[in-house]
Design a protein around this motif. Structure first.
Motif, PDB file in Angstrom:
ATOM      1  N   ARG A 309       0.855  -1.175   0.000  1.00 33.53           N
ATOM      2  CA  ARG A 309       0.000   0.000   0.000  1.00 33.53           C
ATOM      3  C   ARG A 309       0.896   1.232   0.000  1.00 33.53           C
ATOM      4  NH1 ARG A 309      -1.829   4.043   3.132  1.00 33.53           N
ATOM      5  NH2 ARG A 309      -4.006   4.729   2.907  1.00 33.53           N
ATOM      6  N   SER A 310       0.612   2.181  -0.892  1.00 28.58           N
ATOM      7  CA  SER A 310       1.409   3.400  -0.976  1.00 28.58           C
ATOM      8  C   SER A 310       0.500   4.616  -1.074  1.00 28.58           C
ATOM      9  CB  SER A 310       2.349   3.347  -2.180  1.00 28.58           C
ATOM     10  OG  SER A 310       1.623   3.250  -3.390  1.00 28.58           O
ATOM     11  N   ASP A 311       0.971   5.697  -0.494  1.00 32.98           N
ATOM     12  CA  ASP A 311       0.269   6.986  -0.549  1.00 32.98           C
ATOM     13  C   ASP A 311       1.291   8.023  -0.995  1.00 32.98           C
ATOM     14  OD1 ASP A 311      -1.185   9.270  -0.249  1.00 32.98           O
ATOM     15  OD2 ASP A 311      -1.779   8.904   1.834  1.00 32.98           O
ATOM     16  N   ILE A 312       1.371   8.235  -2.309  1.00 33.11           N
ATOM     17  CA  ILE A 312       2.406   9.069  -2.901  1.00 33.11           C
ATOM     18  C   ILE A 312       1.751  10.075  -3.840  1.00 33.11           C
ATOM     19  CG2 ILE A 312       4.459   9.075  -4.376  1.00 33.11           C
ATOM     20  CD1 ILE A 312       5.031   6.242  -3.345  1.00 33.11           C
ATOM     21  N   ALA A 313       2.077  11.334  -3.651  1.00 33.39           N
ATOM     22  CA  ALA A 313       1.575  12.420  -4.492  1.00 33.39           C
ATOM     23  C   ALA A 313       0.043  12.386  -4.583  1.00 33.39           C
ATOM     24  CB  ALA A 313       2.213  12.363  -5.884  1.00 33.39           C
ATOM     25  N   ASN A 314      -0.634  12.122  -3.446  1.00 31.04           N
ATOM     26  CA  ASN A 314      -2.103  12.109  -3.354  1.00 31.04           C
ATOM     27  C   ASN A 314      -2.751  10.982  -4.154  1.00 31.04           C
ATOM     28  OD1 ASN A 314      -2.207  14.343  -1.616  1.00 31.04           O
ATOM     29  ND2 ASN A 314      -2.156  15.780  -3.346  1.00 31.04           N
ATOM     30  N   GLN A 315      -1.983   9.954  -4.439  1.00 32.04           N
ATOM     31  CA  GLN A 315      -2.534   8.755  -5.061  1.00 32.04           C
ATOM     32  C   GLN A 315      -2.308   7.577  -4.110  1.00 32.04           C
ATOM     33  OE1 GLN A 315      -0.493   6.848  -8.373  1.00 32.04           O
ATOM     34  NE2 GLN A 315      -2.460   6.590  -9.431  1.00 32.04           N
ATOM     35  N   ILE A 316      -3.395   6.940  -3.693  1.00 31.92           N
ATOM     36  CA  ILE A 316      -3.313   5.794  -2.786  1.00 31.92           C
ATOM     37  C   ILE A 316      -3.508   4.529  -3.607  1.00 31.92           C
ATOM     38  CG2 ILE A 316      -4.300   4.685  -0.757  1.00 31.92           C
ATOM     39  CD1 ILE A 316      -5.294   7.431   0.132  1.00 31.92           C
ATOM     40  N   THR A 317      -2.515   3.649  -3.548  1.00 33.21           N
ATOM     41  CA  THR A 317      -2.546   2.431  -4.355  1.00 33.21           C
ATOM     42  C   THR A 317      -2.336   1.227  -3.458  1.00 33.21           C
ATOM     43  OG1 THR A 317      -1.566   3.646  -6.220  1.00 33.21           O
ATOM     44  CG2 THR A 317      -1.537   1.241  -6.331  1.00 33.21           C
ATOM     45  N   SER A 318      -3.188   0.207  -3.627  1.00 28.28           N
ATOM     46  CA  SER A 318      -3.053  -1.059  -2.915  1.00 28.28           C
ATOM     47  C   SER A 318      -2.925  -2.167  -3.944  1.00 28.28           C
ATOM     48  CB  SER A 318      -4.259  -1.315  -2.009  1.00 28.28           C
ATOM     49  OG  SER A 318      -4.390  -0.283  -1.048  1.00 28.28           O
ATOM     50  N   VAL A 319      -1.832  -2.939  -3.851  1.00 30.34           N
ATOM     51  CA  VAL A 319      -1.548  -3.976  -4.846  1.00 30.34           C
ATOM     52  C   VAL A 319      -1.303  -5.303  -4.132  1.00 30.34           C
ATOM     53  CG1 VAL A 319      -0.086  -4.688  -6.765  1.00 30.34           C
ATOM     54  CG2 VAL A 319      -0.486  -2.257  -6.351  1.00 30.34           C
ATOM     55  N   ALA A 320      -2.036  -6.337  -4.515  1.00 31.14           N
ATOM     56  CA  ALA A 320      -1.783  -7.699  -4.054  1.00 31.14           C
ATOM     57  C   ALA A 320      -1.336  -8.525  -5.248  1.00 31.14           C
ATOM     58  CB  ALA A 320      -3.042  -8.304  -3.434  1.00 31.14           C
ATOM     59  N   SER A 321      -0.274  -9.307  -5.073  1.00 34.06           N
ATOM     60  CA  SER A 321       0.254 -10.041  -6.228  1.00 34.06           C
ATOM     61  C   SER A 321       0.844 -11.371  -5.810  1.00 34.06           C
ATOM     62  CB  SER A 321       1.329  -9.214  -6.948  1.00 34.06           C
ATOM     63  OG  SER A 321       2.495  -9.109  -6.155  1.00 34.06           O
ATOM     64  N   ILE A 322       0.815 -12.321  -6.746  1.00 34.47           N
ATOM     65  CA  ILE A 322       1.591 -13.550  -6.640  1.00 34.47           C
ATOM     66  C   ILE A 322       2.435 -13.620  -7.909  1.00 34.47           C
ATOM     67  CG2 ILE A 322      -0.035 -14.783  -5.167  1.00 34.47           C
ATOM     68  CD1 ILE A 322      -1.097 -16.200  -7.651  1.00 34.47           C
ATOM     69  N   ALA A 323       3.659 -14.120  -7.770  1.00 35.83           N
ATOM     70  CA  ALA A 323       4.581 -14.068  -8.907  1.00 35.83           C
ATOM     71  C   ALA A 323       5.485 -15.291  -8.922  1.00 35.83           C
ATOM     72  CB  ALA A 323       5.425 -12.798  -8.856  1.00 35.83           C
ATOM     73  N   ALA A 324       5.924 -15.658 -10.111  1.00 36.13           N
ATOM     74  CA  ALA A 324       6.934 -16.694 -10.315  1.00 36.13           C
ATOM     75  C   ALA A 324       8.043 -16.085 -11.159  1.00 36.13           C
ATOM     76  CB  ALA A 324       6.329 -17.914 -11.020  1.00 36.13           C
ATOM     77  N   LYS A 325       9.282 -16.401 -10.815  1.00 37.87           N
ATOM     78  CA  LYS A 325      10.413 -15.772 -11.492  1.00 37.87           C
ATOM     79  C   LYS A 325      11.526 -16.781 -11.725  1.00 37.87           C
ATOM     80  CE  LYS A 325      13.700 -11.916 -10.954  1.00 37.87           C
ATOM     81  NZ  LYS A 325      14.127 -10.785 -10.074  1.00 37.87           N
ATOM     82  N   ARG A 326      12.168 -16.658 -12.874  1.00 36.77           N
ATOM     83  CA  ARG A 326      13.373 -17.437 -13.180  1.00 36.77           C
ATOM     84  C   ARG A 326      14.488 -16.452 -13.514  1.00 36.77           C
ATOM     85  NH1 ARG A 326      14.052 -22.810 -16.752  1.00 36.77           N
ATOM     86  NH2 ARG A 326      13.702 -23.612 -14.633  1.00 36.77           N
ATOM     87  N   ALA A 327      15.617 -16.571 -12.815  1.00 38.46           N
ATOM     88  CA  ALA A 327      16.767 -15.698 -13.052  1.00 38.46           C
ATOM     89  C   ALA A 327      17.980 -16.559 -13.356  1.00 38.46           C
ATOM     90  CB  ALA A 327      17.032 -14.808 -11.841  1.00 38.46           C
ATOM     91  N   TRP A 328      18.849 -16.043 -14.211  1.00 38.97           N
ATOM     92  CA  TRP A 328      20.063 -16.779 -14.549  1.00 38.97           C
ATOM     93  C   TRP A 328      21.125 -15.801 -15.033  1.00 38.97           C
ATOM     94  CZ3 TRP A 328      15.745 -16.373 -17.455  1.00 38.97           C
ATOM     95  CH2 TRP A 328      15.854 -15.998 -18.796  1.00 38.97           C
TER      96      TRP A 328
END
Length: 548
Positions: A309-328
């Motif tokens: 959750r962020s409150d930046i420059a009068n914009q409040i944003t709530s983000v829920a996420s699930i992610a999968a990542k491969r790095a090499w």
């Protein structure tokens, strides 16, 4: 009387000192002058003509592959001789002579001949011709290769962690650089508090002694032609404790005061688990992630979930996420591929439709290249990062979009103690409609790592009483650093850039100022005072290096 003894010994001491600098025929005299109550010692020195390097004889013995070993390219003896530092015509200095010998031997023992040695070194000085003849005989010893892997110290973690990070195959040539690289990979894995990687030569020494005792003098064969047994590859580790809890507080000029609680477990069903709860003035984040052991092909896979959750420059944003990542890749060239399912709720103060929801399933490819003289304190080179991706299919996605971004930083030394740093960042997003695109994939600018002189993500598209993200981003900056001491320096800088929904609306906002730099054990600490030209105010910025 003691002073007279010292004066009589001084000429010989001076001659010895001058000889190390290449002057073998100096004229030196010493005498006592002045009042006997306060005598002065006068030493007159005429160094004479320096001794120059004449004939250089480098003899390389051995350097032959074993007859029954795997076919191999011959050792580049010509390149080794060319690397000899004390070449003909140079002044013969003792320090250069010793350094040249060490460098010659080092190049060999770090490769496939770790038991090489200088069997003969000779420097013959001719005072009359002021020339020195050099002779160096380097015996390679046996050619050695790596054998099987042996692991010591593992108790609670699976052996696959060590095995999968191993770039060395049985039969590979001995290489000190490869050993160090393997050790670094294990140390960076997070599973071990200490790591030692080496080739065990003790067994080889024992076999050689037995072979020499059994061999008949008449039937003795050159050691260079023998097939030497492979060197066991030994990894000794001390494991980190399985579970760890840590807490900390801090402050960021981007997001304000910070409190963080972390919990890590290195073995949850064979996976590494890392989690953290971070509470900041403008942003709050909870995350948990499982990391799979590195595969034999060098892939690092992970899955996780987060809420922010962020409150930046009068914009409040709530983000829920699930992610999968491969790095090499390596620390010099990194690649990653990530798939993320997120839902986002946004409230924009003062906007007609202030509340919006969106969901998206973006796939993103990332690429980073580092070419630096030092990863911790760079003064020369560059880092480039690029990403390409988006939500390309109408699956769990409200609005299809494609997104690309790139940023770079370039270091170049200019004169003594000066470094010029150039930075740039750009991005673009294409979609049929802007509503439905997650705000986290739009662009804003401003802050410690962007355009200094402006608040974090203060530059973007005006909507109601807030600043929201735009489709396009362009920022850049130039900085001149001067180091007054090895650890303390100052900087002057100029940044400019903005974010907008169209290219023609990318009107750059500039910021400029002065800063202090300190080389701390964890990286360069930057403290800047910047003036935002468009808003006519000063702002303090604090950061640790430049992050990618």
């Amino acid at each position: 009387e003691q002073l007279q003894r010292l004066v009589r010994a001084a000429p010989e001491q001076v001659r010895s000192l001058l000889a190390t600098a290449g002057f073998y025929t100096p004229q030196v005299s010493a005498r006592i002058a002045g009042d006997p109550a306060a005598p002065r010692v006068l030493i007159a020195v005429q160094p004479g003509e320096p001794v120059l390097v004449g004939k250089v004889e480098l003899l390389l013995q051995g350097f032959a592959s074993a007859a029954s070993a795997q076919p191999a390219a011959p050792f580049d003896a010509a390149a080794l001789k060319e690397s000899w530092g004390l070449k003909e015509g140079r002044i013969f200095r003792q320090a250069d002579w010793e350094a040249s010998k060490r460098n010659l031997l080092r190049q060999v023992v770090q490769t496939r001949y770790p038991r090489a040695q200088l069997s003969e070194t000779q420097a013959v000085v001719d005072p009359e011709s002021h020339r020195v003849s050099l002779r160096v005989v380097l015996d390679s010893g046996p050619e050695l290769r790596f054998g099987a892997l042996r692991i010591e110290g593992l108790r609670r973690y699976p052996a696959s962690i060590v095995v999968n990070l191993n770039p060395i195959k049985p039969g590979d040539y001995y290489s000190e650089a490869v050993l160090q690289a393997y050790q670094s990979r294990l140390q960076d894995s997070g599973y071990f508090s200490s790591v030692e990687v080496s080739a065990d030569q003790s067994a080889l020494l024992g076999e050689q002694v037995e072979a020499q005792q059994a061999a008949q003098p008449a039937a003795a064969q050159p050691a260079l032609a023998a097939v030497m047994p492979p060197l066991p590859l030994v990894v000794r580790v001390t494991e980190n404790k399985r579970k760890n809890v840590s807490a900390g507080i801090g402050y960021s000029t981007n997001t304000g005061e910070r409190a963080q609680l972390s919990y890590d477990d290195l073995n949850v069903f064979g996976l590494k688990f890392k989690s953290a709860l971070t509470l900041e003035t403008k942003q709050q984040t909870a995350r948990g992630e499982f990391f799979f052991p590195t595969t034999k092909d060098g892939y690092n896979d992970s899955v996780g979930a987060s809420f922010q959750r962020s409150d930046i420059a009068n914009q409040i944003t709530s983000v829920a996420s699930i992610a999968a990542k491969r790095a090499w890749g390596t620390p010099l060239i990194e690649r990653s591929l990530s798939l993320e399912l997120l839902t986002e709720n946004t409230v924009v103060e003062g906007a007609p439709a202030s509340d919006s929801r969106s969901k998206s399933l973006p796939l993103t490819y990332g690429w980073t290249k580092r070419h630096l003289d030092s990863l911790l304190f760079p003064t020369r080179g560059y880092v480039v990062n690029a990403t390409l991706g988006g939500a390309l299919l109408p699956v769990l996605t409200d609005e299809i979009f494609v997104r690309a971004s790139a940023k770079f930083i370039y270091y170049r030394p200019v004169g003594a103690g000066n470094t010029v740093i150039l930075r740039g960042e750009g991005g673009a997003l294409a979609s049929k409609e802007k509503p439905g695109v997650p705000n986290t994939y739009l662009f804003r600018a401003g802050g410690d790592q962007s355009v200094r002189g402006y608040a974090y993500q203060e530059l973007g598209v005006s909507e109601g009483d807030a600043i929201v993200g735009g489709r396009y981003l362009a920022t850049g900056g130039v900085e001149l650093q001067h180091w007054f001491t090895p650890t303390w320096g100052g900087a002057t800088f100029y940044d400019a850039g903005n974010a907008a929904d169209t290219v023609k609306d990318l009107h750059p906002k500039s910021g400029y100022g002065l800063g202090v730099r300190y080389k701390s054990p964890v990286g360069p600490i930057n403290v800047d005072v910047a003036y935002g030209h468009a808003i006519r105010t000063y702002r303090l910025h604090f950061s640790l290096g430049f992050t990618f």
